[in-house]
Enzyme design. Structure first.
Site, PDB file in Angstrom:
ATOM      1  N   ARG A 214      -2.481  -1.694  -3.575  1.00 33.98           N
ATOM      2  CA  ARG A 214      -3.650  -0.770  -3.456  1.00 33.98           C
ATOM      3  C   ARG A 214      -3.197   0.181  -4.481  1.00 33.98           C
ATOM      4  O   ARG A 214      -2.115   0.822  -4.490  1.00 33.98           O
ATOM      5  CB  ARG A 214      -3.550   0.033  -2.136  1.00 33.98           C
TER       6      ARG A 214
ATOM      7  N   ILE B  17      -9.102   8.183  13.672  1.00 31.55           N
ATOM      8  CA  ILE B  17      -9.933   8.959  14.623  1.00 31.55           C
ATOM      9  C   ILE B  17     -11.281   8.229  14.956  1.00 31.55           C
ATOM     10  O   ILE B  17     -11.693   8.282  15.900  1.00 31.55           O
ATOM     11  CB  ILE B  17     -10.115  10.380  13.805  1.00 31.55           C
TER      12      ILE B  17
ATOM     13  N   GLY C 138      -6.679  11.224   5.820  1.00 35.77           N
ATOM     14  CA  GLY C 138      -7.449  11.317   4.970  1.00 35.77           C
ATOM     15  C   GLY C 138      -8.665  11.048   5.651  1.00 35.77           C
ATOM     16  O   GLY C 138      -8.869  10.235   6.067  1.00 35.77           O
TER      17      GLY C 138
ATOM     18  N   ARG D 199      -4.797  13.421  18.110  1.00 38.84           N
ATOM     19  CA  ARG D 199      -4.551  13.275  19.477  1.00 38.84           C
ATOM     20  C   ARG D 199      -3.930  14.400  20.334  1.00 38.84           C
ATOM     21  O   ARG D 199      -4.074  14.847  21.413  1.00 38.84           O
ATOM     22  CB  ARG D 199      -3.421  12.213  19.592  1.00 38.84           C
TER      23      ARG D 199
ATOM     24  N   HIS E  67     -10.800   5.931  -0.750  1.00 37.94           N
ATOM     25  CA  HIS E  67     -11.088   4.966   0.608  1.00 37.94           C
ATOM     26  C   HIS E  67     -11.750   3.783   0.032  1.00 37.94           C
ATOM     27  O   HIS E  67     -12.345   3.321   1.085  1.00 37.94           O
ATOM     28  CB  HIS E  67     -11.659   5.706   1.697  1.00 37.94           C
TER      29      HIS E  67
ATOM     30  N   ASN F 113       1.149  -1.105   0.007  1.00 41.07           N
ATOM     31  CA  ASN F 113      -0.071   0.052  -0.002  1.00 41.07           C
ATOM     32  C   ASN F 113       0.788   0.914   0.174  1.00 41.07           C
ATOM     33  O   ASN F 113       1.479   1.631   1.042  1.00 41.07           O
ATOM     34  CB  ASN F 113      -0.879   0.038   1.242  1.00 41.07           C
TER      35      ASN F 113
ATOM     36  N   HIS G 222     -14.840   7.337   7.516  1.00 38.60           N
ATOM     37  CA  HIS G 222     -13.561   6.700   7.540  1.00 38.60           C
ATOM     38  C   HIS G 222     -12.808   7.994   7.876  1.00 38.60           C
ATOM     39  O   HIS G 222     -12.614   8.910   7.091  1.00 38.60           O
ATOM     40  CB  HIS G 222     -13.206   6.010   6.093  1.00 38.60           C
TER      41      HIS G 222
ATOM     42  N   GLU H 120      -7.812  -2.365   5.340  1.00 44.47           N
ATOM     43  CA  GLU H 120      -7.703  -2.302   3.979  1.00 44.47           C
ATOM     44  C   GLU H 120      -7.024  -3.273   3.056  1.00 44.47           C
ATOM     45  O   GLU H 120      -6.952  -3.150   2.040  1.00 44.47           O
ATOM     46  CB  GLU H 120      -7.023  -0.573   3.602  1.00 44.47           C
TER      47      GLU H 120
ATOM     48  N   ARG I 175      -5.518  18.362   4.800  1.00 48.98           N
ATOM     49  CA  ARG I 175      -6.180  18.683   3.375  1.00 48.98           C
ATOM     50  C   ARG I 175      -7.432  19.547   4.041  1.00 48.98           C
ATOM     51  O   ARG I 175      -8.230  19.328   4.927  1.00 48.98           O
ATOM     52  CB  ARG I 175      -6.609  17.653   2.764  1.00 48.98           C
TER      53      ARG I 175
ATOM     54  N   GLU J  75     -11.813   5.319  15.119  1.00 46.96           N
ATOM     55  CA  GLU J  75     -11.770   3.990  16.036  1.00 46.96           C
ATOM     56  C   GLU J  75     -11.263   4.296  17.365  1.00 46.96           C
ATOM     57  O   GLU J  75     -11.510   3.666  18.217  1.00 46.96           O
ATOM     58  CB  GLU J  75     -10.842   3.071  15.481  1.00 46.96           C
ATOM     59  N   ASN J  76     -10.580   5.486  17.458  1.00 45.93           N
ATOM     60  CA  ASN J  76      -9.946   5.970  18.893  1.00 45.93           C
ATOM     61  C   ASN J  76     -10.450   7.237  19.526  1.00 45.93           C
ATOM     62  O   ASN J  76     -10.328   7.115  20.547  1.00 45.93           O
ATOM     63  CB  ASN J  76      -8.476   6.014  18.610  1.00 45.93           C
TER      64      ASN J  76
HETATM   65  P1  ADP Z   1      -3.787   7.148   7.821  1.00 45.77           P
HETATM   66  O1  ADP Z   1      -5.050   7.760   6.981  1.00 45.77           O
HETATM   67  O2  ADP Z   1      -2.463   7.714   7.658  1.00 45.77           O
HETATM   68  O3  ADP Z   1      -3.769   5.361   7.596  1.00 45.77           O
HETATM   69  P2  ADP Z   1      -4.934   6.470  10.215  1.00 45.77           P
HETATM   70  O4  ADP Z   1      -6.123   6.058  10.090  1.00 45.77           O
HETATM   71  O5  ADP Z   1      -3.847   6.089  11.179  1.00 45.77           O
HETATM   72  O6  ADP Z   1      -4.313   7.542   9.280  1.00 45.77           O
HETATM   73  O7  ADP Z   1      -5.536   7.826  11.400  1.00 45.77           O
HETATM   74  C1  ADP Z   1      -4.660   8.810  11.880  1.00 45.77           C
HETATM   75  C2  ADP Z   1      -5.489   9.974  12.811  1.00 45.77           C
HETATM   76  O8  ADP Z   1      -5.900   9.167  13.879  1.00 45.77           O
HETATM   77  C3  ADP Z   1      -4.459  10.880  13.270  1.00 45.77           C
HETATM   78  O9  ADP Z   1      -5.277  12.057  13.312  1.00 45.77           O
HETATM   79  C4  ADP Z   1      -4.272  10.375  14.874  1.00 45.77           C
HETATM   80  O10 ADP Z   1      -4.162  11.633  15.541  1.00 45.77           O
HETATM   81  C5  ADP Z   1      -5.805   9.897  14.985  1.00 45.77           C
HETATM   82  N1  ADP Z   1      -5.709   8.940  16.274  1.00 45.77           N
HETATM   83  C6  ADP Z   1      -5.262   7.988  16.273  1.00 45.77           C
HETATM   84  N2  ADP Z   1      -5.267   7.356  17.693  1.00 45.77           N
HETATM   85  C7  ADP Z   1      -5.890   8.205  18.129  1.00 45.77           C
HETATM   86  C8  ADP Z   1      -6.273   8.412  19.582  1.00 45.77           C
HETATM   87  N3  ADP Z   1      -6.201   7.599  20.553  1.00 45.77           N
HETATM   88  N4  ADP Z   1      -7.131   9.381  19.847  1.00 45.77           N
HETATM   89  C9  ADP Z   1      -7.443  10.566  18.809  1.00 45.77           C
HETATM   90  N5  ADP Z   1      -7.037  10.559  17.396  1.00 45.77           N
HETATM   91  C10 ADP Z   1      -6.384   9.363  17.073  1.00 45.77           C
END
Ligand code: ADP
Length: 392
Positions: free
Chosen positions: A91, A326, A210, A282, A179, A9, A206, A376, A239, A328-329
């Site tokens: 990908r 974002i 991005g 974060r 995506h 990817n 998603h 993905e 972006r 998921e977390n």
């Molecule tokens: P990519 O598009 O590069 O694959 P990710 O899916 O890994 O990106 O998402 C990255 C985003 O997720 C960042 O803004 C990061 O701050 C956010 N993120 C990851 N863990 C947390 C968390 N525990 N709390 C808030 N935001 C988080």
């Protein structure tokens, strides 16, 4: 010796890679190279099947994604010298208007993918560098392209039209959406675990660096917030998302050129542009700087409004799914969005949201809200297996 599938990817400055063996959906080894083409030492992370870090040597500068793949192959070979790659799944950002299914890459297909470079000049070349490097490294392996745009080829034409003179549509200026591999995975996870919801009207958010939404009916894409490029729709890490085109005309008038605009819109806008602190959610959630709070507020407000608009496009909404970093977390972001959609029938279960449950709406909420981690790599892996099976 065992037969392996390599999934790669190529992101804008990173390369993710995973090796899968037999029918296992957990990679035997996986990793990520960051900082490609940045004129600084690249960083490589390598993990075993249990997710534990494996040692790697420092790599110095990595000029492009082709070189990055060779670095990845070397790093993996140091730990797993006896494997043989039977097929490689890629990908690919753009499959154009026609490529709607995973496709075995031969010379004519590669030519079609090359012809799409003008539509995505910042991203497609990285993917194709990865393809050429994989063809050179594994000349006997089947190479399969899986497209980020493919999942959205079910969108009705009215959701693909840009409101500019029609002739541009025929020249390729249309809403493609991105995506798609993530949405494909979420659609299949919903079919497996929540078939009743999967059959209904679902908005998937998603939210990674991005970010986009996909409106699905019966597991198929009806509309999405990214359009011709990966700049449209939601505010993202760096972006802009949706932006008044008059701002661009104004900046062009003031003497900015296309390259400067592109640099600004892709790399210095969004959460980073508004906060002037970080693109990382974060960092912003932990900051007490008012600009960080404002960036979070603008992000959540834009997200909420786009979800409501997507629900209108679907003629209603049965489920809202959060996914990617974002989604998921970041429980506080999910909470703001769900509270902002209470009028649509979303009743947030705050305790479930804070404790990482899958369902974060109450049991009798008319609109269900779920958190589903995305994968993905899996649609790519499964597509490669299907192609191998089809060719005996
Ligand atoms: P990519 O598009 O590069 O694959 P990710 O899916 O890994 O990106 O998402 C990255 C985003 O997720 C960042 O803004 C990061 O701050 C956010 N993120 C990851 N863990 C947390 C968390 N525990 N709390 C808030 N935001 C988080």
């Amino acid at each position: 010796m065992s037969d392996e599938i390599l999934v790669i990817n190529a992101g804008s400055s990173s390369l993710k890679f995973s090796i899968f063996v037999d029918a296992d959906d957990t990679p035997e080894v996986s990793g990520n190279i960051d900082g490609i083409g940045q004129h600084q030492p690249a960083r490589i992370v390598l993990k075993d099947a249990a997710g534990a870090r494996l040692p790697t040597h420092g790599k110095g500068e990595v000029a492009d994604h082709g070189q990055a793949l060779l670095v990845a192959i070397d790093a993996m070979a140091a730990h797993y010298p006896d494997h043989s790659v039977k097929a490689v799944g890629h990908r690919i950002v753009h499959g154009g208007a026609d490529l709607a299914e995973p496709t075995v890459i031969d010379a004519p297909v590669l030519a079609v993918l090359e012809s799409l470079v003008p539509l995505v000049p910042l991203h497609q070349p990285h993917c194709l560098n990865g393809v050429r490097a994989a063809q050179a490294a594994f000349p006997d392996a089947m190479q399969v392209a899986c497209f980020d745009t493919a999942f959205h080829r079910t969108m009705p034409e009215i959701n693909q039209l840009c409101p500019i003179p029609r002739r541009f549509f025929d020249e390729g200026v249309r809403r493609y959406g991105f995506h798609g591999l993530s949405y494909d995975y979420i659609a299949s996870a919903l079919r497996r675990d929540h078939p009743a919801l999967a059959a209904g009207r679902v908005v998937v958010a998603h939210l990674g660096n991005g970010a986009s939404l996909c409106g699905m009916r019966n597991g198929r894409s009806v509309a999405t917030t990214m359009g011709f490029s990966a700049l449209d729709g939601l505010i993202m890490g760096t972006r802009s998302g949706h932006l008044d085109p008059g701002v661009l005309l104004h900046l062009l008038d003031r003497g900015m050129d296309a390259a400067e605009l592109s640099q600004m819109l892709y790399h210095r806008s969004g959460l980073l542009g508004i906060s002037e602190i970080s693109n990382d959610m974060r960092v912003l959630l932990e900051s007490d700087d008012p600009r960080a709070a404002q960036a979070v507020e603008v992000f959540a407000a834009s997200l909420t409004a786009h979800i409501a608009a997507m629900a209108a496009r679907l003629g209603g909404i049965d489920a809202l799914i959060f996914t990617a970093g974002i989604g998921e977390n970041a429980a506080p972001i999910r909470a703001r969005v769900c509270e902002g959609l209470a009028w649509l029938g979303l009743d947030l279960d705050a305790a479930a949201n804070d404790s990482g449950q899958e369902r974060i709406s109450t049991a009798d909420s008319p609109l269900a809200a779920l958190v589903i981690p995305t994968r993905e790599d899996l649609p790519i892996l499964h597509a490669v297996r299907a192609q191998l099976a089809a060719r005996g």
